[in-house]
Design an enzyme around this catalytic site. Structure first.
Site, PDB file in Angstrom:
ATOM      1  N   ARG A  54       7.625  -6.623   4.146  1.00  0.00           N
ATOM      2  CA  ARG A  54       7.018  -5.790   5.196  1.00  0.00           C
ATOM      3  C   ARG A  54       5.700  -5.189   4.711  1.00  0.00           C
ATOM      4  O   ARG A  54       5.630  -4.642   3.620  1.00  0.00           O
ATOM      5  CB  ARG A  54       7.987  -4.669   5.613  1.00  0.00           C
ATOM      6  CG  ARG A  54       9.131  -5.198   6.464  1.00  0.00           C
ATOM      7  CD  ARG A  54      10.141  -4.129   6.725  1.00  0.00           C
ATOM      8  NE  ARG A  54      10.850  -3.725   5.521  1.00  0.00           N
ATOM      9  CZ  ARG A  54      11.768  -2.756   5.486  1.00  0.00           C
ATOM     10  NH1 ARG A  54      12.067  -2.096   6.573  1.00  0.00           N
ATOM     11  NH2 ARG A  54      12.386  -2.467   4.352  1.00  0.00           N
ATOM     12  N   CYS A  66       7.573   2.118   3.816  1.00  0.00           N
ATOM     13  CA  CYS A  66       7.613   3.587   3.844  1.00  0.00           C
ATOM     14  C   CYS A  66       6.239   4.249   3.941  1.00  0.00           C
ATOM     15  O   CYS A  66       6.016   5.061   4.845  1.00  0.00           O
ATOM     16  CB  CYS A  66       8.347   4.099   2.623  1.00  0.00           C
ATOM     17  SG  CYS A  66      10.001   3.395   2.537  1.00  0.00           S
TER      18      CYS A  66
HETATM   19  C1  UGA Z   1       8.146   4.698  -1.746  1.00  0.00           C
HETATM   20  C2  UGA Z   1       8.214   5.963  -2.614  1.00  0.00           C
HETATM   21  O1  UGA Z   1       7.613   5.695  -3.889  1.00  0.00           O
HETATM   22  C3  UGA Z   1       9.657   6.414  -2.814  1.00  0.00           C
HETATM   23  O2  UGA Z   1       9.673   7.630  -3.562  1.00  0.00           O
HETATM   24  C4  UGA Z   1      10.275   6.643  -1.445  1.00  0.00           C
HETATM   25  O3  UGA Z   1      11.658   6.979  -1.556  1.00  0.00           O
HETATM   26  C5  UGA Z   1      10.181   5.357  -0.630  1.00  0.00           C
HETATM   27  O4  UGA Z   1       8.803   4.978  -0.501  1.00  0.00           O
HETATM   28  C6  UGA Z   1      10.770   5.629   0.732  1.00  0.00           C
HETATM   29  O5  UGA Z   1      10.227   6.473   1.467  1.00  0.00           O
HETATM   30  O6  UGA Z   1      11.859   5.111   1.036  1.00  0.00           O
HETATM   31  P1  UGA Z   1       8.553   2.071  -2.139  1.00  0.00           P
HETATM   32  O7  UGA Z   1       7.981   1.885  -0.764  1.00  0.00           O
HETATM   33  O8  UGA Z   1       9.826   1.383  -2.521  1.00  0.00           O
HETATM   34  O9  UGA Z   1       8.800   3.653  -2.432  1.00  0.00           O
HETATM   35  O10 UGA Z   1       7.448   1.538  -3.146  1.00  0.00           O
HETATM   36  P2  UGA Z   1       6.420   2.194  -4.202  1.00  0.00           P
HETATM   37  O11 UGA Z   1       6.853   1.845  -5.563  1.00  0.00           O
HETATM   38  O12 UGA Z   1       6.160   3.595  -3.899  1.00  0.00           O
HETATM   39  O13 UGA Z   1       5.116   1.320  -3.881  1.00  0.00           O
HETATM   40  C7  UGA Z   1       4.442   1.406  -2.609  1.00  0.00           C
HETATM   41  C8  UGA Z   1       3.193   0.561  -2.617  1.00  0.00           C
HETATM   42  O14 UGA Z   1       2.200   1.149  -3.444  1.00  0.00           O
HETATM   43  C9  UGA Z   1       3.379  -0.860  -3.144  1.00  0.00           C
HETATM   44  O15 UGA Z   1       2.653  -1.756  -2.348  1.00  0.00           O
HETATM   45  C10 UGA Z   1       2.808  -0.793  -4.545  1.00  0.00           C
HETATM   46  O16 UGA Z   1       2.379  -2.032  -5.049  1.00  0.00           O
HETATM   47  C11 UGA Z   1       1.673   0.180  -4.356  1.00  0.00           C
HETATM   48  N1  UGA Z   1       1.251   0.863  -5.586  1.00  0.00           N
HETATM   49  C12 UGA Z   1       2.099   1.708  -6.220  1.00  0.00           C
HETATM   50  C13 UGA Z   1      -0.028   0.649  -6.062  1.00  0.00           C
HETATM   51  O17 UGA Z   1      -0.832  -0.128  -5.496  1.00  0.00           O
HETATM   52  N2  UGA Z   1      -0.425   1.319  -7.178  1.00  0.00           N
HETATM   53  C14 UGA Z   1       0.394   2.182  -7.832  1.00  0.00           C
HETATM   54  O18 UGA Z   1      -0.057   2.785  -8.839  1.00  0.00           O
HETATM   55  C15 UGA Z   1       1.679   2.377  -7.342  1.00  0.00           C
END
Ligand code: UGA
Length: 434
Positions: free
Chosen positions: A329, A260
């Protein structure tokens, strides 16, 4: 309410099952016969904690059906949620092909009371364009934008207790239908924000891009923190406790991945470019995050060199882009592995959930069946995904298996003192390690 869901990808499947769980009568349609066959047998094609249990409940209550057919049931639905993928085109623009394909499949079953709710992430003005597309075919339906904010790995909690529900709607009939669908949320005082169609569509992009910006920012601060010997964990917490900033998504790590954030940044940039607007910050976010796996690979190589390790065997614990999901991904872990593979490093990977897909993403990646097997004769264990179970590994057994006793924790999930006491050399992100 009678609801049809189109698409059983991440968003479509979780939303369909959970809408059935909260009391709606749901039909979930997908043209992928294999997926529907497995869902009919209560087998979930993705890994999402607890989703199978919720599917079981919905089925016991006879509130969910799966089908490959677009049929008359659609005509009788109060609402149709479109939840198909919108991957990026080479230009970064969102590919709306699947959206229009599903609209075409619906056409024979639409009427003037039909409410079509677009849950897929789409650029502003898409709902209006769908409306015009249908009007050109003499169909005066009601189009609604209702973006999804659930995260892989915590989708159930995010569905049941969202911070907000965003609804873009410009027709009174559609508003009354969607208000009924979300009635149990408004009764629990969950904020429901009604906007025009395009604002709702934009909110989704702005949310994902803002979160990605926070992460890219804190990762660059982590680089600085390592150089000047401060502790990024304290810096993140101390900064985030200011409610204007917030502690979430300030966790430094190997960079953001998944399907995403990377795609939505490109789509928002593309939209801005088409409108002669520069969102310079997004360029910086892309540069920072693309550089991240190279920074991580560099860090690993420098540690190995400083410890005089020649021809190392390296273990990667964690392959999915974050914990709680089998999704590989744009996984930072795989990006780092690819960089090190080009340097002819001997690498073995292990992940508690995503192993069965790992080889599809990297052909020549050796994978182990257990973490201990992965650590056998290893010179460095790199933790790339923050799986809870990695905090509770049998480190004594790992110590015995390893050759050089180096742990590089790219998610800062381990307690440095206890790992060092066990005899390891421990390295982490954004902190002075020795
Ligand atoms: C993200 C959004 O958080 C959701 O609100 C949204 O619905 C979704 O995309 C979407 O558009 O469908 P997601 O991709 O499942 O959700 O994952 P996240 O939990 O947001 O994490 C994204 C990335 O950021 C991961 O690689 C995670 O490890 C990283 N991350 C997250 C960090 O490196 N640090 C953080 O503090 C948080």
């Amino acid at each position: 309410m009678k609801i049809t869901f189109i698409g059983t990808g991440y968003v479509g499947l979780v939303s369909a099952i959970m809408m059935a769980y909260i009391g709606h009568e749901v039909t979930s349609i997908d043209i992928d016969k294999e997926k529907i066959a497995s869902l009919k047998n209560s087998i979930i094609p993705i890994y999402e904690p607890k989703l199978e249990e919720y599917l079981k409940i919905a089925k016991e209550q006879n509130r969910i059906k799966f089908s490959t057919e677009y049929d008359d049931k659609i005509f009788a639905s109060d609402a149709i949620f479109v939840c198909v993928g919108t991957p990026e085109l080479p230009s970064g623009e969102a590919n709306l092909e699947y959206i229009y394909n599903s609209i075409d499949c619906l056409i024979n079953f639409l009427h003037e009371k039909s409410v079509i709710i677009i849950k897929s992430t789409v650029p502003p003005s898409t709902c209006k364009k769908i409306d015009s597309y249908l009007k050109a075919k003499n169909l005066n339906c009601h189009i609604v934008s209702n973006p999804e904010f659930l995260r892989e790995g915590s989708a159930i909690e995010d569905f049941l207790n969202p911070d907000r529900v965003i609804i873009g709607v410009e027709s009174a009939h559609a508003k009354s239908i969607i208000a009924k669908i979300y009635e149990s949320f408004s009764l629990r005082n969950i904020p429901i924000l009604y906007t025009d169609l395009a604002s709702s569509e934009l909110i989704k992009y702005v949310s994902n891009c803002f979160l990605a910006t926070k992460i890219a920012f804190i990762n660059e601060i982590a680089n600085l923190s390592e150089k000047i010997g401060t502790n990024i964990e304290d810096v993140s917490l101390g900064t985030g406790l200011d409610r204007r900033i917030g502690i979430e998504f300030l966790k430094a790590g190997p960079g953001f991945g998944g399907s995403c954030f990377p795609k939505d940044i490109l789509a928002l940039k593309d939209l801005a470019k088409k409108n002669d607007v520069n969102i310079n910050i997004l360029d910086a976010v892309i540069i920072a995050n693309n550089k991240r796996p190279f920074d991580m690979a560099d860090k690993i190589l420098k540690i190995l060199e400083a410890n005089n390790i020649k021809d190392p065997k390296i273990t990667f614990l964690g392959l999915s882009f974050k914990s709680g999901t089998d999704d590989l991904r744009t996984s930072p872990s795989l990006e780092i592995i690819k960089i090190l593979q080009k340097k002819e490093m001997n690498i073995i990977g292990y992940d508690p959930i995503s192993m069965k897909y790992a080889r599809k993403f990297i052909d020549n990646l050796e994978c182990a069946d257990s973490y201990l097997e992965a650590c056998n004769n290893s010179d460095a264990v790199i933790i790339t995904t923050e799986w809870e179970e990695f905090k509770f590994l049998d480190f004594q057994a790992i110590y015995k298996k390893m050759n050089s006793k180096i742990i590089i924790d790219l998610r800062n999930i381990l307690d440095r003192d206890s790992i060092v006491k066990k005899g390891f050399k421990y390295f982490s992100i954004g902190r002075k390690d020795e």
